[in-house]
Design an enzyme around this catalytic site. Sequence first.
Site, PDB file in Angstrom:
ATOM      1  N   GLU A   1      48.015  40.297  36.326  1.00  0.00           N
ATOM      2  CA  GLU A   1      47.366  41.605  36.238  1.00  0.00           C
ATOM      3  C   GLU A   1      46.098  41.648  37.100  1.00  0.00           C
ATOM      4  O   GLU A   1      45.611  42.713  37.449  1.00  0.00           O
ATOM      5  CB  GLU A   1      47.012  41.841  34.753  1.00  0.00           C
ATOM      6  CG  GLU A   1      46.465  43.203  34.431  1.00  0.00           C
ATOM      7  CD  GLU A   1      46.496  43.481  32.922  1.00  0.00           C
ATOM      8  OE1 GLU A   1      47.395  42.964  32.237  1.00  0.00           O
ATOM      9  OE2 GLU A   1      45.623  44.213  32.454  1.00  0.00           O
TER      10      GLU A   1
ATOM     11  N   PRO B   1      46.577  49.895  29.377  1.00  0.00           N
ATOM     12  CA  PRO B   1      47.182  48.730  28.715  1.00  0.00           C
ATOM     13  C   PRO B   1      48.618  48.493  29.190  1.00  0.00           C
ATOM     14  O   PRO B   1      49.282  49.401  29.697  1.00  0.00           O
ATOM     15  CB  PRO B   1      47.134  49.118  27.240  1.00  0.00           C
ATOM     16  CG  PRO B   1      45.936  50.009  27.140  1.00  0.00           C
ATOM     17  CD  PRO B   1      45.947  50.810  28.419  1.00  0.00           C
ATOM     18  N   ARG B   2      49.082  47.264  29.001  1.00  0.00           N
ATOM     19  CA  ARG B   2      50.346  46.832  29.588  1.00  0.00           C
ATOM     20  C   ARG B   2      51.557  47.641  29.140  1.00  0.00           C
ATOM     21  O   ARG B   2      52.480  47.885  29.919  1.00  0.00           O
ATOM     22  CB  ARG B   2      50.578  45.358  29.255  1.00  0.00           C
ATOM     23  CG  ARG B   2      49.647  44.459  30.028  1.00  0.00           C
ATOM     24  CD  ARG B   2      49.797  43.016  29.620  1.00  0.00           C
ATOM     25  NE  ARG B   2      48.932  42.191  30.467  1.00  0.00           N
ATOM     26  CZ  ARG B   2      48.708  40.901  30.258  1.00  0.00           C
ATOM     27  NH1 ARG B   2      49.293  40.282  29.249  1.00  0.00           N
ATOM     28  NH2 ARG B   2      47.916  40.231  31.061  1.00  0.00           N
ATOM     29  N   ASP B   3      51.568  48.030  27.853  1.00  0.00           N
ATOM     30  CA  ASP B   3      52.727  48.790  27.370  1.00  0.00           C
ATOM     31  C   ASP B   3      52.870  50.094  28.147  1.00  0.00           C
ATOM     32  O   ASP B   3      53.969  50.503  28.510  1.00  0.00           O
ATOM     33  CB  ASP B   3      52.616  49.037  25.857  1.00  0.00           C
ATOM     34  CG  ASP B   3      51.288  49.682  25.457  1.00  0.00           C
ATOM     35  OD1 ASP B   3      50.271  49.406  26.119  1.00  0.00           O
ATOM     36  OD2 ASP B   3      51.275  50.473  24.489  1.00  0.00           O
TER      37      ASP B   3
END
Lengths: 624, 264
Positions: free
Chosen positions: A277, A332-334
């Site tokens: 990331e 955020p990743r989701d």
Amino acid sequence: MPELPGTRHPMTGNEMSPDAVGGMEHHDFDVLVIGAGGSGLRAAIAAQEAGARVAVVCKSLLGKAHTVMAEGGIAASLGNLWPEDNWQVHFRDTMRGGKMLNHWRMAQLHAQEVPERVLELEDWGALFDRTSEGLISQRDFGGHRYARLAHVGDRTGLEMIRTLQQRAVALGIEVFMECTVTELLLDRTGETPRISGAFGYWRETGRFMQLEAPSVILATGGIGRAFKVTTNSWEYTGDGHALALRAGASLVNMEFVQFHPTGMVWPPSVKGLLVTESVRGDGGVLRNSEGKRFMFDYITDYFKDETADSEDEADRWYDDKINNRRPPELLPRDEVARAINSEVKAGRGSEHGGVFLDIATRRTPEFIMRRLPSMYHQFKELADVDITKQSMEIGPTCHYVMGGIEVDPDTEMSKVAGLYSVGECSGGMHGSNRLGGNSLGDLLVFGKRAGDAAAAHADAMATDRPKVDPADVSSAKQVALAPFEPTGEHTENPYTIQADLQQVMNDLVGIIRTADELERSLVEIEKLKQRAQHLLVTGNRQYNPGWHLALDLRNMLLVSESVAKAALTRQESRGGHTRDDFPLPDDVWAQKNLIVGLDATGNGIELTEKPLPEMPDELKKLVE
Amino acid sequence: MTVTYDLKMRVWRGDQSGGELGDYTVEVSEGEVVLDAIHRLQATQVGDLAVRWNCKAGKCGSCSAEVNGRPRLMCMTRLSDFGSDATITVTPMRTFPVIRDLVTDVSFNYEKAKEVPAFAPPPRDPDGKRRMMQTDVERGQEFRKCIECFLCQDVCHVLRDHEDNKTNYAGPRFFLRYAELDMHPLDTHDRRELAQEMAGIGMCNITKCCTEVCPEGIHITDNAIIPMKERVADRKYDPLVWLGNKIGIRNRDYDGRTESHRVE
């Protein structure tokens, strides 16, 4: 070889107990740690420093655990670049990133204690990147308000594990390398069962071992090996999750599996391999096949107020975080994983079914080489892509399980007396979605807490040590040897069952879920469990990966069932759990957790609902 | 479409008591690495083929072996480097005793690691933090890239060809560690005597084989071993250093450091 001290294994050189004759070895400790990643090592260090006799058991060699794969950094509000940062902001970011399902107490302890845990690593020799004032440098990451991640280029996990490894060696902690624990042992003679140790085998020889200890800390990591496209290695078969279930402990949040937005997609050999990331934290952007920065189209209401709505604002944010909002690539990743999935589905993906991650047009080659050296190396060596000149092709990959063993936030003890859990195999800290950079800190903060608590528990048990029941040991032996005995005509290859399970989980319990597919997955998992009754392995007990896999499969099947059942039950979309048939978050589901326990047969699992713990008012104010 | 072909492989199989190269044919595809071929062999033909691996991304240093005689990480060795009609031979690291198939006993390295005294910093600054400049930490950071694949140890002929040297020679991986600590801006130990007496750095004759095989591209010889040898030599023999010490011009790297000695 030089003459080695003590009794050593004739082939491996591993230290053996003096009475290690015949088929079984016995060892006795105060605290037994299962797993030698960041959390296991940190726990072992704490317990040893507290005066306990500690042993660490790990499936691989010391220093190879998946912590080495962590690239980005350790989120800690040191305030070295942004004095505005503090634990309260970190707490808020963590809770919002987890869509408020996190156990508030864990998120609070983590945010409060992680800065000291990072500074401690420096005391033990870690060499973090520096600011111009010589302090630990901090980098931007998804979901974090300020540049917060202490890091070393893009190999922070390696630095962390090596530091902890060297500290553990300096303290003289005993390590049993390449040993697998297959059962936890309980003393059931009192009112409630207590942990009395563990049963396992040396991978090198197949020799069994009985490890007695009144405190056992599970630090076994994740379950990612149950999925086909994954960043996880062979070790991550949900051992701790399954051991805990079988010992009577419970799991929480198992429906929440994190698909990291950026895994490699080409060539097939590396499909799923992690792309940090940090690429986005350091300025990289996501583009579709039309060259468009599509993340601006996927800013949900929940994050609208804190996310930039134009490319100009997003680009200004890197230098001025006070007057600008965060780029949507750093949601955020989701959120990012779902967006990529949608772009590919809409036909705007790359040739090999991903999208493009571009840092080449955004930063100078010198900057990229300095900040992301292992990414440069990884793409150059494995995909013939020069990331200083070309875009990377990336797509979502199974990375992390938010769910895990339900523990007391302050001591990390599970429902079972003497059984502790830390790191990825424990649950609650990250809620429905973990922010990048919060994993390494989780390992350190709760590793230390568990080590302290486990040492104290062992001390309290000193005059009344729980005993091992020989019947449990002999049944554990039978289970372990079963894959060498053919059961009738029909036999199964463990590698085939694993591949079939990975396909089922990938296709039916993946990033986007529906009731229909989840129901089918449970039918398929049940069939696989039946087939697994007929496993047969070739060769003997000496370093036999086929046999090792056969024993790990039992755990993978149990955790896969836990994930699928919990995912079917939670009829909403939240964090790492997205239901196509229930696309929105639900206020009722926002108030409760799903708890997984072993069912009456002992071969399957059952679910119960449990209300979330009530957050104190002063913390509520922080997240509003 | 992915192009597949049949790869001919020879893989060493056996244990402490002996073994031999087995001939196999395994289907592989474009873009794959040696470890993929080994895994497919394991999954379809020889379920008990012993091999270590973890990250499959060149970050953990588990899958070290010799590919056509060259020490390599199997996960970073691409099949396309060989051509589709070539036979690829995979054998265990030769310097370490074999346990089974491609798995060797690397405990030598873990024993040597115990001999290096730990980092010993002074107290933190009054605000509870530590200050080091980026240029000063970069020297150590290069060495801390080491993934402990032990390929440098495998190829080092002091270890590879002379079993008896293992007692008094720690090998390139640990010269890196000594150099890292010696160049750490905050460490308070002077480990030069140990590097010489216990780790045997003097026995290295800088053939650079370790540097050549390092998958992390660490300049082991130039940046760690040679400077470390010079520092050790300075301490022992250098009349200029002696003179410098007398008249007050000297290397300040050892200010505030306490010399560590061998403990038997």
